[in-house]
Design a protein around this motif. Structure first.
Motif, mmCIF file in Angstrom:
data_model
loop_
_atom_site.group_PDB
_atom_site.id
_atom_site.type_symbol
_atom_site.label_atom_id
_atom_site.label_comp_id
_atom_site.label_asym_id
_atom_site.label_seq_id
_atom_site.Cartn_x
_atom_site.Cartn_y
_atom_site.Cartn_z
ATOM 1 N N ARG A 1 0.818 -1.164 -0.097
ATOM 2 C CA ARG A 1 0.057 -0.029 -0.040
ATOM 3 C C ARG A 1 0.894 1.233 -0.029
ATOM 4 N NH1 ARG A 1 -4.137 1.892 -2.229
ATOM 5 N NH2 ARG A 1 -4.970 3.626 -1.460
ATOM 6 N N LEU A 2 1.910 1.289 0.899
ATOM 7 C CA LEU A 2 2.842 2.444 0.751
ATOM 8 C C LEU A 2 3.535 2.652 -0.535
ATOM 9 C CD1 LEU A 2 4.141 1.912 4.395
ATOM 10 C CD2 LEU A 2 3.236 4.024 3.500
ATOM 11 N N LEU A 36 10.579 5.096 14.060
ATOM 12 C CA LEU A 36 9.952 4.651 13.114
ATOM 13 C C LEU A 36 9.511 6.058 12.275
ATOM 14 C CD1 LEU A 36 7.803 2.459 11.775
ATOM 15 C CD2 LEU A 36 6.052 3.247 13.342
ATOM 16 N N THR A 37 9.587 5.931 10.958
ATOM 17 C CA THR A 37 9.428 7.099 10.112
ATOM 18 C C THR A 37 8.621 6.785 9.007
ATOM 19 O OG1 THR A 37 11.876 7.916 10.772
ATOM 20 C CG2 THR A 37 10.639 9.029 8.844
ATOM 21 N N LEU A 38 7.684 7.764 8.846
ATOM 22 C CA LEU A 38 6.998 7.685 7.634
ATOM 23 C C LEU A 38 6.778 8.958 6.757
ATOM 24 C CD1 LEU A 38 3.919 6.980 6.362
ATOM 25 C CD2 LEU A 38 2.940 8.646 8.033
ATOM 26 N N SER A 39 6.910 8.558 5.561
ATOM 27 C CA SER A 39 6.990 9.816 4.701
ATOM 28 C C SER A 39 5.793 9.402 3.533
ATOM 29 C CB SER A 39 8.263 9.950 3.964
ATOM 30 O OG SER A 39 8.499 11.094 2.829
ATOM 31 N N VAL A 40 4.861 10.374 3.360
ATOM 32 C CA VAL A 40 3.950 10.479 2.497
ATOM 33 C C VAL A 40 3.347 11.570 1.811
ATOM 34 C CG1 VAL A 40 2.614 8.464 3.415
ATOM 35 C CG2 VAL A 40 2.162 10.610 3.884
ATOM 36 N N GLY A 99 4.746 6.467 -0.782
ATOM 37 C CA GLY A 99 5.127 6.677 0.524
ATOM 38 C C GLY A 99 6.218 5.632 1.091
ATOM 39 N N SER A 100 6.633 6.039 2.237
ATOM 40 C CA SER A 100 7.565 4.892 2.746
ATOM 41 C C SER A 100 7.608 4.833 4.459
ATOM 42 C CB SER A 100 9.226 5.325 2.468
ATOM 43 O OG SER A 100 9.590 6.687 3.130
ATOM 44 N N LEU A 101 7.968 3.748 4.985
ATOM 45 C CA LEU A 101 7.903 3.690 6.428
ATOM 46 C C LEU A 101 9.001 2.841 6.632
ATOM 47 C CD1 LEU A 101 6.245 4.144 8.839
ATOM 48 C CD2 LEU A 101 4.748 1.986 8.425
#
Length: 486
Positions: free
Chosen positions: A109-110, A128-132, A115-117
């Protein structure tokens, strides 16, 4: 003809005008003073539901949002028989899925969203890092908090992670640089949490229940600090995060007591045999913590000694003057809550190992005994002052630094006072900290290389190596078993 002549005359006048305004050499170039005030962390601090804290900065430059969770948990808090759990957790927190999502579904899904997780565990912190894209922020936050709060550590990803880590153990002694770093720390810190290594047995013993127990112990709102930046309105982001953290239960944790008492190693040469054509070398001892008031003077001193690349004394002597190496210098490392290490380092061919070591030791003694020059001080201080603002180019890095400062207990005026503390360092202070924190007579000289040619030396420095101190032959440990290599 007259028009052509007039044009040449005008062109000559224009070029002459440019020439009059040009500096004759780079040192004559003049610039207005740089005025830069670092951002105040308190201006970005934000409180969320259930005691969750964070540092948040709006940045509308790109339609992207980045959110990180800094968790106070790391490998140092694990018992000896569970070493390696932190790397297994790094690989399975996301891929192991959550109570309602398979890990592959989260990753796919990412990928679809662009995006990335990511997740990684260090000594005492996990991130923990999220980029969307900002248009996908709601869905990204759903995935981010689901992974943060409800990891399931499913069996198939867990088994794969263990196989990969065991395979990594098989190759752990193949890289001389990695062997040098690992064994150097073992000599300096002794046997303890800072130097424990995983084995095949400890890795294979790790279960999903172990991972869930660690998660339940350390992953709760008051033990997490967020860092967020990007294309959003602060109030909107707070509402979105509060909504997702509202049901996240708090807990309390008693962190393991970690001793700061380390055995003093016997000075001398510690040799690790590897059949290679060059030596990998560290020379030094334990250093200091970055909370030490001498930290700023040590930074300046080390820049002059070996941390300042081509302007440093070790690089100029070992590389530029003698042509012995492409990789040399000195460094102080820092660990949260513990003294880091100091090392002069070099990689050079086997026949010049002893000579290179003797040159580095001479520079260590020189900076202890002789005042540094005005030019060296100017170069070092100007480097730290002029490069200071570059730490604030990326919004997410700034917010992450603020979160890390709060977690590790650093003063929140660290950046505000940084330049004044660097500028206050004097030549006398440099010599004082050199005498205090560089002690060649107590140094461990660790070498990874082929013993016979290293011990023989060369024309400028014939062996044997025990001219540098008592020789210790170090027996490598088999990473698979933790026992001596047979």
């Amino acid at each position: 003809m007259k028009r052509t002549l007039t044009a040449f005359v005008l062109l000559g006048l224009v070029l002459a005008g440019f020439g009059l305004g040009q500096a004759q050499k780079p040192s004559n170039l003049k610039y207005p003073p740089l005025t830069f005030n670092p951002p105040d962390p308190l201006a970005f601090k934000m409180a969320f539901a259930n005691g969750l804290r964070g540092y948040v900065k709006e940045d509308r430059g790109l339609p992207i949002v980045t959110v990180s969770a800094l968790i106070h948990f790391g490998g140092l808090y694990l018992p000896k028989d569970k070493q390696g759990l932190e790397t297994i957790m790094s690989q399975t927190l996301i891929r192991g899925g959550t109570k309602t999502r398979e890990g592959t579904a989260i990753e796919e899904r990412l990928d679809f969203l662009g995006g990335s997780l990511s997740f990684n565990v260090a000594d005492r912190t996990s991130t923990l890092t999220l980029s969307v894209l900002s248009k996908d922020l709601d869905e990204g936050l759903d995935l981010f908090f689901d992974v943060l709060m409800n990891p399931e550590f499913r069996e198939a990803p867990l088994a794969l992670a263990k196989v990969r880590q065991v395979e990594g153990l098989r190759q752990a002694n193949d890289q001389p640089g990695s062997v040098l770093s690992r064994e150097y720390e073992k000599v300096l810190y002794g046997d303890g949490p800072l130097t424990w290594q995983p084995t095949k047995k400890s890795l294979e013993s790790i279960t999903a229940a172990d991972l869930k127990a660690v998660h339940a112990q350390y992953f709760f709102p008051k033990n997490v600090i967020l860092a967020a930046s990007g294309d959003f309105a602060k109030a909107d982001l707070k509402a979105k995060i509060d909504k997702r953290a509202d049901g996240w239960k708090n807990s309390s944790v008693k962190f393991p007591t970690l001793s700061k008492a380390f055995p003093a190693p016997e000075p001398g040469v510690y040799f690790i045999q590897k059949p290679i054509n060059q030596g990998y070398i560290n020379i030094g001892h334990l250093g200091l913590e970055d909370t030490n008031p001498d930290y700023f003077a040590v930074q300046v001193m080390n820049f002059i000694l070996g941390g300042g690349s081509f302007t440093s004394r070790i690089t100029m002597k070992v590389r530029s003057d003698e042509g012995l190496s492409y990789n040399q210098g000195s460094r102080f490392t820092y660990r949260w809550g513990f003294p880091g290490t100091f090392s002069g380092y070099v990689q050079t061919k086997s026949s010049t190992v002893g000579y290179a070591i003797s040159l580095i030791l001479a520079e260590m003694n020189r900076i202890r005994k002789e005042p540094v020059t005005d030019a060296e001080m100017d170069t070092a201080v100007n480097y730290f002052i002029d490069s200071f603002s570059s730490q604030f180019e990326m919004s997410q890095s700034i917010m992450s630094n603020f979160a890390n400062m709060e977690l590790t207990g650093k003063p929140m005026d660290y950046y505000k006072t940084f330049r004044a503390k660097i500028q206050a360092v004097t030549k006398a202070k440099v010599q004082e900290v050199a005498q205090k924190y560089i002690q060649p007579d107590k140094a461990v000289v660790m070498i990874v290389g082929d013993f016979e040619p290293c011990n023989k030396g060369g024309d400028k420095w014939p062996g044997p190596l025990d001219k540098l101190g008592k020789l210790h032959r170090v027996t490598l440990i088999d990473p698979m078993t933790g026992e001596a290599v047979k």
